[in-house]
Design a protein around this motif. Sequence first.
Motif, PDB file in Angstrom:
ATOM      1  N   VAL A  29     -59.088 -25.664  20.702  1.00 18.21           N
ATOM      2  CA  VAL A  29     -59.587 -25.160  21.958  1.00 18.21           C
ATOM      3  C   VAL A  29     -59.719 -23.538  21.678  1.00 18.21           C
ATOM      4  O   VAL A  29     -58.793 -22.889  21.354  1.00 18.21           O
ATOM      5  CB  VAL A  29     -58.786 -25.403  23.066  1.00 18.21           C
ATOM      6  CG1 VAL A  29     -59.232 -24.766  24.123  1.00 18.21           C
ATOM      7  CG2 VAL A  29     -58.745 -26.877  23.435  1.00 18.21           C
ATOM      8  N   ALA A  30     -60.952 -23.200  22.112  1.00 19.92           N
ATOM      9  CA  ALA A  30     -61.312 -21.754  21.707  1.00 19.92           C
ATOM     10  C   ALA A  30     -61.254 -20.921  23.096  1.00 19.92           C
ATOM     11  O   ALA A  30     -61.828 -21.440  24.075  1.00 19.92           O
ATOM     12  CB  ALA A  30     -62.370 -21.407  20.991  1.00 19.92           C
ATOM     13  N   THR A  31     -60.575 -19.939  23.248  1.00 23.35           N
ATOM     14  CA  THR A  31     -60.638 -19.173  24.778  1.00 23.35           C
ATOM     15  C   THR A  31     -61.479 -17.822  24.229  1.00 23.35           C
ATOM     16  O   THR A  31     -60.942 -16.951  23.653  1.00 23.35           O
ATOM     17  CB  THR A  31     -59.359 -18.971  25.040  1.00 23.35           C
ATOM     18  OG1 THR A  31     -58.604 -20.276  25.177  1.00 23.35           O
ATOM     19  CG2 THR A  31     -59.309 -18.138  26.580  1.00 23.35           C
ATOM     20  N   ALA A  32     -62.587 -17.886  24.883  1.00 29.25           N
ATOM     21  CA  ALA A  32     -63.581 -16.423  24.723  1.00 29.25           C
ATOM     22  C   ALA A  32     -63.012 -15.463  25.638  1.00 29.25           C
ATOM     23  O   ALA A  32     -63.104 -14.303  24.979  1.00 29.25           O
ATOM     24  CB  ALA A  32     -65.019 -16.801  25.092  1.00 29.25           C
ATOM     25  N   SER A  33     -62.437 -15.567  26.714  1.00 29.83           N
ATOM     26  CA  SER A  33     -61.920 -14.373  27.531  1.00 29.83           C
ATOM     27  C   SER A  33     -60.973 -14.932  28.300  1.00 29.83           C
ATOM     28  O   SER A  33     -60.700 -16.014  28.437  1.00 29.83           O
ATOM     29  CB  SER A  33     -63.036 -13.754  28.188  1.00 29.83           C
ATOM     30  OG  SER A  33     -63.454 -14.726  29.218  1.00 29.83           O
ATOM     31  N   GLY A  34     -60.113 -14.074  28.899  1.00 30.85           N
ATOM     32  CA  GLY A  34     -58.800 -14.379  29.596  1.00 30.85           C
ATOM     33  C   GLY A  34     -57.792 -14.783  28.866  1.00 30.85           C
ATOM     34  O   GLY A  34     -57.685 -14.531  27.745  1.00 30.85           O
ATOM     35  N   PRO A  35     -56.589 -14.937  29.621  1.00 33.03           N
ATOM     36  CA  PRO A  35     -55.405 -15.447  28.768  1.00 33.03           C
ATOM     37  C   PRO A  35     -55.230 -16.599  27.932  1.00 33.03           C
ATOM     38  O   PRO A  35     -56.355 -17.673  28.245  1.00 33.03           O
ATOM     39  CB  PRO A  35     -54.253 -15.646  30.247  1.00 33.03           C
ATOM     40  CG  PRO A  35     -55.254 -16.264  31.294  1.00 33.03           C
ATOM     41  CD  PRO A  35     -56.691 -15.499  31.244  1.00 33.03           C
ATOM     42  N   LEU A  36     -54.587 -16.605  26.835  1.00 28.70           N
ATOM     43  CA  LEU A  36     -54.754 -17.934  25.871  1.00 28.70           C
ATOM     44  C   LEU A  36     -53.724 -19.018  26.754  1.00 28.70           C
ATOM     45  O   LEU A  36     -52.928 -18.681  27.680  1.00 28.70           O
ATOM     46  CB  LEU A  36     -53.828 -17.683  24.664  1.00 28.70           C
ATOM     47  CG  LEU A  36     -54.682 -16.503  23.828  1.00 28.70           C
ATOM     48  CD1 LEU A  36     -53.847 -16.153  22.675  1.00 28.70           C
ATOM     49  CD2 LEU A  36     -56.147 -17.149  23.390  1.00 28.70           C
ATOM     50  N   TRP A  37     -53.895 -20.172  26.188  1.00 28.30           N
ATOM     51  CA  TRP A  37     -52.927 -21.459  26.856  1.00 28.30           C
ATOM     52  C   TRP A  37     -51.570 -21.095  26.465  1.00 28.30           C
ATOM     53  O   TRP A  37     -51.092 -20.603  25.245  1.00 28.30           O
ATOM     54  CB  TRP A  37     -53.461 -22.558  26.128  1.00 28.30           C
ATOM     55  CG  TRP A  37     -54.727 -22.970  26.532  1.00 28.30           C
ATOM     56  CD1 TRP A  37     -55.956 -22.671  26.217  1.00 28.30           C
ATOM     57  CD2 TRP A  37     -55.158 -23.721  27.865  1.00 28.30           C
ATOM     58  NE1 TRP A  37     -57.032 -23.113  26.683  1.00 28.30           N
ATOM     59  CE2 TRP A  37     -56.755 -23.601  27.928  1.00 28.30           C
ATOM     60  CE3 TRP A  37     -54.412 -24.446  28.840  1.00 28.30           C
ATOM     61  CZ2 TRP A  37     -57.288 -24.360  28.968  1.00 28.30           C
ATOM     62  CZ3 TRP A  37     -55.017 -25.128  30.123  1.00 28.30           C
ATOM     63  CH2 TRP A  37     -56.397 -25.028  29.885  1.00 28.30           C
ATOM     64  N   THR A  38     -50.646 -21.428  27.422  1.00 26.61           N
ATOM     65  CA  THR A  38     -49.374 -21.403  27.152  1.00 26.61           C
ATOM     66  C   THR A  38     -48.652 -21.936  26.046  1.00 26.61           C
ATOM     67  O   THR A  38     -48.922 -23.252  25.808  1.00 26.61           O
ATOM     68  CB  THR A  38     -48.684 -21.564  28.480  1.00 26.61           C
ATOM     69  OG1 THR A  38     -47.103 -21.295  28.224  1.00 26.61           O
ATOM     70  CG2 THR A  38     -48.731 -22.967  28.741  1.00 26.61           C
ATOM     71  N   THR A  39     -47.663 -21.591  25.331  1.00 27.73           N
ATOM     72  CA  THR A  39     -47.105 -22.134  24.033  1.00 27.73           C
ATOM     73  C   THR A  39     -45.609 -22.653  24.629  1.00 27.73           C
ATOM     74  O   THR A  39     -45.014 -23.265  23.653  1.00 27.73           O
ATOM     75  CB  THR A  39     -47.111 -21.436  22.813  1.00 27.73           C
ATOM     76  OG1 THR A  39     -46.488 -20.356  22.891  1.00 27.73           O
ATOM     77  CG2 THR A  39     -48.582 -21.278  22.403  1.00 27.73           C
ATOM     78  N   SER A  40     -45.241 -22.279  25.754  1.00 35.09           N
ATOM     79  CA  SER A  40     -43.811 -22.217  25.996  1.00 35.09           C
ATOM     80  C   SER A  40     -43.802 -23.701  26.648  1.00 35.09           C
ATOM     81  O   SER A  40     -44.362 -24.349  27.315  1.00 35.09           O
ATOM     82  CB  SER A  40     -43.241 -21.227  27.189  1.00 35.09           C
ATOM     83  OG  SER A  40     -42.385 -21.471  27.918  1.00 35.09           O
ATOM     84  N   ALA A  41     -42.588 -24.280  26.224  1.00 29.54           N
ATOM     85  CA  ALA A  41     -42.148 -25.759  26.290  1.00 29.54           C
ATOM     86  C   ALA A  41     -41.818 -25.703  27.783  1.00 29.54           C
ATOM     87  O   ALA A  41     -42.098 -26.982  28.299  1.00 29.54           O
ATOM     88  CB  ALA A  41     -40.884 -26.245  25.475  1.00 29.54           C
ATOM     89  N   GLY A  42     -41.367 -24.808  28.425  1.00 31.42           N
ATOM     90  CA  GLY A  42     -40.952 -24.911  29.751  1.00 31.42           C
ATOM     91  C   GLY A  42     -42.066 -24.874  30.964  1.00 31.42           C
ATOM     92  O   GLY A  42     -42.032 -25.166  31.862  1.00 31.42           O
ATOM     93  N   GLY A  88     -50.466 -21.976  18.301  1.00 34.43           N
ATOM     94  CA  GLY A  88     -51.224 -21.048  17.880  1.00 34.43           C
ATOM     95  C   GLY A  88     -51.203 -19.541  18.833  1.00 34.43           C
ATOM     96  O   GLY A  88     -51.064 -20.083  20.165  1.00 34.43           O
ATOM     97  N   ALA A  89     -51.050 -18.531  18.405  1.00 34.16           N
ATOM     98  CA  ALA A  89     -50.783 -17.335  18.789  1.00 34.16           C
ATOM     99  C   ALA A  89     -52.070 -16.822  19.182  1.00 34.16           C
ATOM    100  O   ALA A  89     -52.090 -15.515  19.878  1.00 34.16           O
ATOM    101  CB  ALA A  89     -49.791 -16.621  18.099  1.00 34.16           C
ATOM    102  N   SER A  90     -53.304 -17.232  18.723  1.00 28.57           N
ATOM    103  CA  SER A  90     -54.271 -16.759  18.912  1.00 28.57           C
ATOM    104  C   SER A  90     -55.331 -17.622  18.688  1.00 28.57           C
ATOM    105  O   SER A  90     -55.277 -18.963  18.806  1.00 28.57           O
ATOM    106  CB  SER A  90     -54.881 -15.637  17.481  1.00 28.57           C
ATOM    107  OG  SER A  90     -54.930 -16.424  16.693  1.00 28.57           O
ATOM    108  N   SER A  91     -56.535 -17.463  19.569  1.00 29.72           N
ATOM    109  CA  SER A  91     -57.822 -18.409  19.683  1.00 29.72           C
ATOM    110  C   SER A  91     -58.367 -18.602  18.311  1.00 29.72           C
ATOM    111  O   SER A  91     -58.620 -17.723  17.561  1.00 29.72           O
ATOM    112  CB  SER A  91     -59.005 -17.963  20.545  1.00 29.72           C
ATOM    113  OG  SER A  91     -60.006 -18.873  20.736  1.00 29.72           O
ATOM    114  N   PRO A  92     -58.659 -19.892  17.920  1.00 27.52           N
ATOM    115  CA  PRO A  92     -58.437 -21.356  18.697  1.00 27.52           C
ATOM    116  C   PRO A  92     -56.939 -21.784  18.339  1.00 27.52           C
ATOM    117  O   PRO A  92     -56.482 -21.487  17.848  1.00 27.52           O
ATOM    118  CB  PRO A  92     -59.469 -22.218  17.963  1.00 27.52           C
ATOM    119  CG  PRO A  92     -59.553 -21.539  16.661  1.00 27.52           C
ATOM    120  CD  PRO A  92     -59.599 -20.422  16.547  1.00 27.52           C
ATOM    121  N   GLN A  93     -56.766 -22.441  19.755  1.00 23.53           N
ATOM    122  CA  GLN A  93     -55.134 -22.982  19.863  1.00 23.53           C
ATOM    123  C   GLN A  93     -55.377 -24.488  19.604  1.00 23.53           C
ATOM    124  O   GLN A  93     -56.635 -25.362  19.897  1.00 23.53           O
ATOM    125  CB  GLN A  93     -54.576 -22.651  21.208  1.00 23.53           C
ATOM    126  CG  GLN A  93     -54.478 -21.096  21.012  1.00 23.53           C
ATOM    127  CD  GLN A  93     -53.759 -21.028  22.449  1.00 23.53           C
ATOM    128  OE1 GLN A  93     -54.570 -20.823  23.634  1.00 23.53           O
ATOM    129  NE2 GLN A  93     -52.688 -20.802  22.820  1.00 23.53           N
TER     130      GLN A  93
END
Length: 905
Positions: A836-849, A869-874
């Motif tokens: 999944v690529a995110t062109a703008s806005g926040p990235l998807w959370t990677t926190s298990a919580g 993934g810490a950057s787009s794509p994730q």
Amino acid sequence: MAFPQTPIDLLAEMQIGGVWTDITADLYARGLLTIERGRPDEATTVDPGKAAFELNNRSGQYSPRNPRSVNHGLIGRNTPVRFSLAGPQSYLALTGLSADIISTPDHASLDITGDIELRVEASLEDWFVTRPQLLLGKWSATAGQRSYRLSVQQGYAQLLWTTAGTTTVLAQTLLPSEMPRRAALRASLDVNNGAGGWSARIYWARSMDGPWTELVGGTQLSGTGITSIHSGTAALEIAPTSGTSLPALGRVHRAEVRNGIGGTVVASPDFRLQPAGTTSFTDSAGRLWTAAGAAAITNREYRIHGEVSSWPPRWDVSGKDVYVPVEAAGILRRLGQGKKALSSTLRRRLPSQGPPAAYWPFEDGRDAVQAASPLVGCPPMPVTGFTFGQDDSCPGSDSLPAIGPAAVMQGPVPTYVSPTSDYLVSFLYSIDAPPASDSVMLAITTTGTARGFVLSLTPTGFRGAAYDAAGATLFNSDYSADPWGPGRWFRVDITAKVVGSDIQFAALFIEVDGTGGYGDWLFPAGTVGNVISIDTAFGPLLDGMRFGHLGVFPGANLTVWGGSDNGYGGEIASDRIRRLAAEETVPVSTDRADTPLGAQRPDTLLGLLRQCEAADGGILYEDRERTALRYRSRASRYSQPVALTLDYSVDGHIAPPLEPVDDDQMVRNDRTIERTNGSSARAVLETGPLSVQDPPDGVGIYDDSVTLNLRSDDQTEPIADWLLHLGTWDEARYPTVHIDLAAAPSLIPDVLALEIGDRIQIINPPEWLPPGPIDLIVEGYTEVIGHPNDWDVILNCSPAGPWNVAVLDDASLARLGGGASTLVSGINTTATSLSVATASGPLWTTSAGDLPLTVEIGGETMTVTAVSGASSPQTLTVTRSANAVIKSHLAGAAVDTAQPMILAL
């Protein structure tokens, strides 16, 4: 649950001669009872409720003009009528009067002196009413016999106790604005919190079964010093009375008193378990409860309270079948018929304050040559040089006159008696600039030591001067101020009263909706006397000054205005609804609606109430429990629990047809909000399927403009944004949902409790519809009750989705949208790893919580169990088909949370 049988469970009552009388036996079974409430198919406002039925009139008892009728003179136009069914639970019905209670005698187990906990589950007509409403307590109206009590007042939940039976200790906190009609309160007191003081905690829930939410807003929940509770001999009552504090109005379902926090239950009346009509019973803790007065344990669930406006007699050709087809209407019908506009807020308030000895509004028409008085016995004020009807900019007034260079007003003040030997003379004025020299704006004559008092406007402020009977000056002093300016209105309060051994004159200039200046003058002992006349020759330099609402009051109480001078500007919607209803003696209950309103200008009562409704965005409708209005606030509809769940897969839950409508009836993608006499804001949806772009990129322009009576210009923008959100919700409508309760009697309890504005869901919809649940708001309904097993309810509905706003810590409602996220590559029906690529806005959370979360791609919802993934794509690891839809998706398909967070207005 057994299905109610007509007429066994259906009760029809008419108020005959002021007494509710059972008329069920006179209902014709052939004429189905049809009840309509709420608004149809997303109408803007609620229509008056209706109840259509037929009555047997062979004896002529329902012919009010027939002198042979047993009801002659007892029924007529707007005779009240009501219909009810037996509900699944009993409850204690309280009238709100001190004689109508239920109680248990004093007992050693109730004489708690240490830690205590009180719980009550109730359905109040209005949790936020100004007067104190007592719920539960060992609390006598007699001083010395007060121990503990739980009550609500003006939006606060309150726990009160005394240490010696007299002096009250109070712990309180704000009720939640979303408080539903049926709710539970729980209050506990720790008399020794271990830190040299006491602590209280107050909670609320939708029932005493919880879950409980602690209330912390506006708290007063602790104090210094260890406390205790007085051990008196008063009975434990639902609900006690103390001075002006009266029992709650509405229903009580159950209650508990516990010795200790979460401790032993020492009283536990549960009215749900008692047969209807019970007057005395013993609870599970061994306490004997006995009802008094009109307090009653009943199971009646009222479907409508209406008023019969006409009695058309009908008969067949034989003349043997004589009947009356009746249509009763809710109170909105009467309020909407033939009503003139209410007067200005000043004209409505000032005559009742004191009351005044004399009052002249000066709101007369343009051709008037004198100022009329609304007070009986107060003559008109003769004037010269006045031009009436010139300026309507004062928010609390209708149009007022301007004075000319030789204006005069001169008239007597009726004789009065002042209980305090003081007086107050008040008026309003507006002038664009100060006069070049001192100019008289008011002169009065009195019977006191100061026979004459003159107030003048000066180039730098104002001057007060007083003269004795011989014309000698008692005082003559200037005060600096700036009581002038274009568009500014000022009220003036002139008082005279005894202060110690002196007489004090004072003049207060205060800007309407602002601040002001003050001047006072003392002179040696004398008498205040009474004002006997107004003798004012206005200074010629006051030419063009606007003037009005001159009053003489037999006392120096400066609260007479009470906010009416600025039209109650800034009053929140629920407070205005209550005030207006009280002024017009119309019963009403309302949620707390915090929207600040602009000035109340002359309009009909219903028109003014509709202004509150429109500004707040709630629903004004008729209470089915009594002949009254009810207001449901916008906030009460946010993210509410589901009140009724219908399962399409279960026979009888949904009667055909269930037909979605995908149309543009409610589409509004270009919205302008104007503030009455103020600025405006515009909100436009620029992109998306319902945007203003031409098809196929949007639907074209659907614009509207709404004027709302708001307090300030900065309210317009968020309201425009919210209404744009409602007007561009992309979902099919289900205008009606048909329930056949004869086929699905298990639904009866929830349907009986269902109210306008409640949320329902339809689960397991058929395959030819989008996967469920279908989430809806009930806007109104039609109910048809027949004999013996005929009971249909057709709900008028709108989508609930736009009302499911963000709730902190909620796993579904507190998720930000995915922004501009898309699939990097297409996936088949078995793929469980997405790029999944995110062109703008926040990235998807990677926190298990923060996981799992639900996303939607092309109508299929998936559960995300991991994100890397810490950057787009994730990379998103998913479980497919959370909504029973599974299909392939192309690269570039949008990826978003299934329930993007919606911010409430």
